[in-house]
Design a protein around this motif. Structure first.
Motif, PDB file in Angstrom:
ATOM      1  N   LYS A 133       1.208  -1.035   0.606  1.00  0.00           N
ATOM      2  CA  LYS A 133      -0.141  -0.118   0.776  1.00  0.00           C
ATOM      3  C   LYS A 133       0.505   1.355   0.358  1.00  0.00           C
ATOM      4  O   LYS A 133       2.205   1.350   0.591  1.00  0.00           O
ATOM      5  CB  LYS A 133      -0.914  -0.332   1.057  1.00  0.00           C
ATOM      6  CG  LYS A 133      -1.836  -1.029   1.574  1.00  0.00           C
ATOM      7  CD  LYS A 133      -2.921  -1.198   2.396  1.00  0.00           C
ATOM      8  CE  LYS A 133      -2.653  -0.834   3.762  1.00  0.00           C
ATOM      9  NZ  LYS A 133      -3.339  -0.523   4.614  1.00  0.00           N
ATOM     10  N   PRO A 134       0.372   2.000  -0.923  1.00  0.00           N
ATOM     11  CA  PRO A 134       0.966   3.796  -0.892  1.00  0.00           C
ATOM     12  C   PRO A 134       1.258   4.025   0.514  1.00  0.00           C
ATOM     13  O   PRO A 134       0.570   4.221   1.214  1.00  0.00           O
ATOM     14  CB  PRO A 134       0.945   5.055  -2.030  1.00  0.00           C
ATOM     15  CG  PRO A 134      -0.279   3.590  -1.817  1.00  0.00           C
ATOM     16  CD  PRO A 134      -0.623   2.457  -1.717  1.00  0.00           C
ATOM     17  N   LEU A 135       1.986   4.721   1.307  1.00  0.00           N
ATOM     18  CA  LEU A 135       1.994   5.922   2.248  1.00  0.00           C
ATOM     19  C   LEU A 135       1.699   6.879   2.026  1.00  0.00           C
ATOM     20  O   LEU A 135       1.169   6.957   3.635  1.00  0.00           O
ATOM     21  CB  LEU A 135       3.332   5.954   2.940  1.00  0.00           C
ATOM     22  CG  LEU A 135       3.794   7.108   3.624  1.00  0.00           C
ATOM     23  CD1 LEU A 135       3.220   5.569   5.436  1.00  0.00           C
ATOM     24  CD2 LEU A 135       5.077   6.584   4.137  1.00  0.00           C
ATOM     25  N   GLY A 136       1.648   7.508   1.287  1.00  0.00           N
ATOM     26  CA  GLY A 136       0.165   8.756   0.549  1.00  0.00           C
ATOM     27  C   GLY A 136       0.766  10.215   0.460  1.00  0.00           C
ATOM     28  O   GLY A 136       0.816  11.381   1.049  1.00  0.00           O
ATOM     29  N   ILE A 137       2.549   9.828   0.180  1.00  0.00           N
ATOM     30  CA  ILE A 137       3.705  10.830   0.224  1.00  0.00           C
ATOM     31  C   ILE A 137       3.385  11.601  -1.408  1.00  0.00           C
ATOM     32  O   ILE A 137       4.237  12.398  -1.082  1.00  0.00           O
ATOM     33  CB  ILE A 137       4.885  11.057   1.057  1.00  0.00           C
ATOM     34  CG1 ILE A 137       5.618   9.869   0.286  1.00  0.00           C
ATOM     35  CG2 ILE A 137       4.627  10.811   2.413  1.00  0.00           C
ATOM     36  CD1 ILE A 137       7.038   9.659   0.455  1.00  0.00           C
ATOM     37  N   THR A 138       3.081  10.681  -2.346  1.00  0.00           N
ATOM     38  CA  THR A 138       2.765  10.739  -3.770  1.00  0.00           C
ATOM     39  C   THR A 138       2.589  12.426  -4.228  1.00  0.00           C
ATOM     40  O   THR A 138       3.605  13.454  -4.805  1.00  0.00           O
ATOM     41  CB  THR A 138       2.776   9.682  -4.397  1.00  0.00           C
ATOM     42  OG1 THR A 138       2.980   8.742  -4.538  1.00  0.00           O
ATOM     43  CG2 THR A 138       2.615  10.061  -5.997  1.00  0.00           C
ATOM     44  N   GLY A 139       1.886  12.756  -3.746  1.00  0.00           N
ATOM     45  CA  GLY A 139       0.947  14.392  -3.497  1.00  0.00           C
ATOM     46  C   GLY A 139       2.387  15.194  -2.980  1.00  0.00           C
ATOM     47  O   GLY A 139       2.767  16.003  -4.105  1.00  0.00           O
TER      48      GLY A 139
ATOM     49  N   GLY B  42      -4.322   2.089 -16.459  1.00  0.00           N
ATOM     50  CA  GLY B  42      -5.325   2.199 -15.455  1.00  0.00           C
ATOM     51  C   GLY B  42      -5.001   2.724 -14.366  1.00  0.00           C
ATOM     52  O   GLY B  42      -5.991   3.324 -14.151  1.00  0.00           O
ATOM     53  N   GLN B  43      -3.963   3.900 -14.265  1.00  0.00           N
ATOM     54  CA  GLN B  43      -3.832   3.970 -12.998  1.00  0.00           C
ATOM     55  C   GLN B  43      -4.065   5.074 -13.059  1.00  0.00           C
ATOM     56  O   GLN B  43      -4.239   5.848 -14.166  1.00  0.00           O
ATOM     57  CB  GLN B  43      -1.915   4.238 -12.525  1.00  0.00           C
ATOM     58  CG  GLN B  43      -1.128   2.184 -12.619  1.00  0.00           C
ATOM     59  CD  GLN B  43      -1.937   1.974 -10.996  1.00  0.00           C
ATOM     60  OE1 GLN B  43      -1.818   2.971 -10.601  1.00  0.00           O
ATOM     61  NE2 GLN B  43      -2.334   0.688 -11.760  1.00  0.00           N
ATOM     62  N   ARG B  44      -5.130   5.755 -12.073  1.00  0.00           N
ATOM     63  CA  ARG B  44      -5.564   7.028 -11.582  1.00  0.00           C
ATOM     64  C   ARG B  44      -5.228   8.004 -11.379  1.00  0.00           C
ATOM     65  O   ARG B  44      -3.846   8.004 -10.227  1.00  0.00           O
ATOM     66  CB  ARG B  44      -6.808   7.079 -11.455  1.00  0.00           C
ATOM     67  CG  ARG B  44      -7.647   5.621 -11.648  1.00  0.00           C
ATOM     68  CD  ARG B  44      -9.151   5.954 -10.832  1.00  0.00           C
ATOM     69  NE  ARG B  44      -9.657   5.128 -11.675  1.00  0.00           N
ATOM     70  CZ  ARG B  44     -11.486   5.849 -11.828  1.00  0.00           C
ATOM     71  NH1 ARG B  44     -11.564   6.623 -11.713  1.00  0.00           N
ATOM     72  NH2 ARG B  44     -11.874   4.966 -12.881  1.00  0.00           N
ATOM     73  N   LEU B  45      -5.215   9.084 -11.420  1.00  0.00           N
ATOM     74  CA  LEU B  45      -4.696  10.364 -11.184  1.00  0.00           C
ATOM     75  C   LEU B  45      -5.874  10.852 -10.124  1.00  0.00           C
ATOM     76  O   LEU B  45      -6.728  10.671 -10.227  1.00  0.00           O
ATOM     77  CB  LEU B  45      -4.046  11.769 -12.272  1.00  0.00           C
ATOM     78  CG  LEU B  45      -3.060  11.270 -13.194  1.00  0.00           C
ATOM     79  CD1 LEU B  45      -2.897  12.434 -13.849  1.00  0.00           C
ATOM     80  CD2 LEU B  45      -1.834  11.434 -12.161  1.00  0.00           C
ATOM     81  N   GLY B  46      -5.540  11.795  -9.605  1.00  0.00           N
ATOM     82  CA  GLY B  46      -6.274  12.799  -8.558  1.00  0.00           C
ATOM     83  C   GLY B  46      -7.021  13.385  -8.651  1.00  0.00           C
ATOM     84  O   GLY B  46      -6.943  13.552 -10.093  1.00  0.00           O
ATOM     85  N   SER B  47      -8.119  14.127  -8.725  1.00  0.00           N
ATOM     86  CA  SER B  47      -9.529  14.578  -9.173  1.00  0.00           C
ATOM     87  C   SER B  47      -8.598  16.465  -9.520  1.00  0.00           C
ATOM     88  O   SER B  47      -8.085  16.578  -8.880  1.00  0.00           O
ATOM     89  CB  SER B  47     -10.726  14.139  -8.473  1.00  0.00           C
ATOM     90  OG  SER B  47     -10.457  15.695  -7.214  1.00  0.00           O
ATOM     91  N   ILE B  48      -9.785  16.687 -11.087  1.00  0.00           N
ATOM     92  CA  ILE B  48      -9.204  17.779 -11.137  1.00  0.00           C
ATOM     93  C   ILE B  48     -10.594  18.649 -11.043  1.00  0.00           C
ATOM     94  O   ILE B  48     -11.439  17.979 -11.214  1.00  0.00           O
ATOM     95  CB  ILE B  48      -9.144  17.672 -13.260  1.00  0.00           C
ATOM     96  CG1 ILE B  48      -7.542  17.514 -12.444  1.00  0.00           C
ATOM     97  CG2 ILE B  48      -8.360  19.226 -13.469  1.00  0.00           C
ATOM     98  CD1 ILE B  48      -7.795  17.134 -14.736  1.00  0.00           C
ATOM     99  N   GLN B  49     -10.213  19.889 -10.214  1.00  0.00           N
ATOM    100  CA  GLN B  49     -11.407  20.377  -9.716  1.00  0.00           C
ATOM    101  C   GLN B  49     -11.844  21.434 -10.334  1.00  0.00           C
ATOM    102  O   GLN B  49     -10.388  22.626 -10.923  1.00  0.00           O
ATOM    103  CB  GLN B  49     -10.655  21.303  -8.338  1.00  0.00           C
ATOM    104  CG  GLN B  49     -10.185  20.605  -7.240  1.00  0.00           C
ATOM    105  CD  GLN B  49      -9.684  21.396  -6.652  1.00  0.00           C
ATOM    106  OE1 GLN B  49      -9.185  22.119  -6.167  1.00  0.00           O
ATOM    107  NE2 GLN B  49      -9.315  20.487  -5.513  1.00  0.00           N
ATOM    108  N   PRO B  50     -12.247  21.339 -11.929  1.00  0.00           N
ATOM    109  CA  PRO B  50     -13.164  22.634 -12.587  1.00  0.00           C
ATOM    110  C   PRO B  50     -13.870  23.342 -12.644  1.00  0.00           C
ATOM    111  O   PRO B  50     -13.933  24.509 -13.004  1.00  0.00           O
ATOM    112  CB  PRO B  50     -14.116  21.698 -13.561  1.00  0.00           C
ATOM    113  CG  PRO B  50     -14.379  20.902 -12.488  1.00  0.00           C
ATOM    114  CD  PRO B  50     -13.533  20.062 -11.373  1.00  0.00           C
TER     115      PRO B  50
END
Length: 107
Positions: free
Chosen positions: A27-33, A83-91
């Motif tokens: 599982k990722p640790l959550g520091i990617t951003g 098919g890896q996803r990115l965080g949502s873009i805030q339009p």
């Protein structure tokens, strides 16, 4: 030690911990951003916005005019599936462009 040097040192340590965590848990640790934003600033020269800035993460000058950027990061470990996803873009927020930062398994 200069502030940016301290951040680089902390990120280097965090990357090692995140790699070890993923190796143990898958599982990722959550520091990617955070890593993606800092690497964009370091490698591309964009200026990071203050924390919790609505709509954008950084700015850059293009033809003498400021452009705001949402930065989206994704870590693609070895053997990942398509098919890896990115965080949502805030339009609905104010921004000019989206910068996608792809990181390998070592960030």
């Amino acid at each position: 030690m200069e502030n940016s040097e301290q951040v680089l040192q902390l990120l280097a340590e965090a990357k090692v911990i995140a790699q070890r965590y993923y190796a143990l848990t898958k599982k990722p640790l959550g520091i990617t951003g955070e890593v993606a934003e800092y690497e964009a600033a370091r490698l591309l020269g964009v200026t990071l916005a203050s924390a919790r800035q609505a709509g954008y993460d950084a700015t850059e000058l293009v033809a003498g005019k400021p452009r705001t950027l949402q930065i989206k990061g994704r870590c693609l470990p070895n053997g990942c599936t398509p098919g890896q996803r990115l965080g949502s873009i805030q339009p609905d927020k104010e921004w000019d462009a989206v910068l996608m930062v792809l990181l390998d398994s070592t960030f």
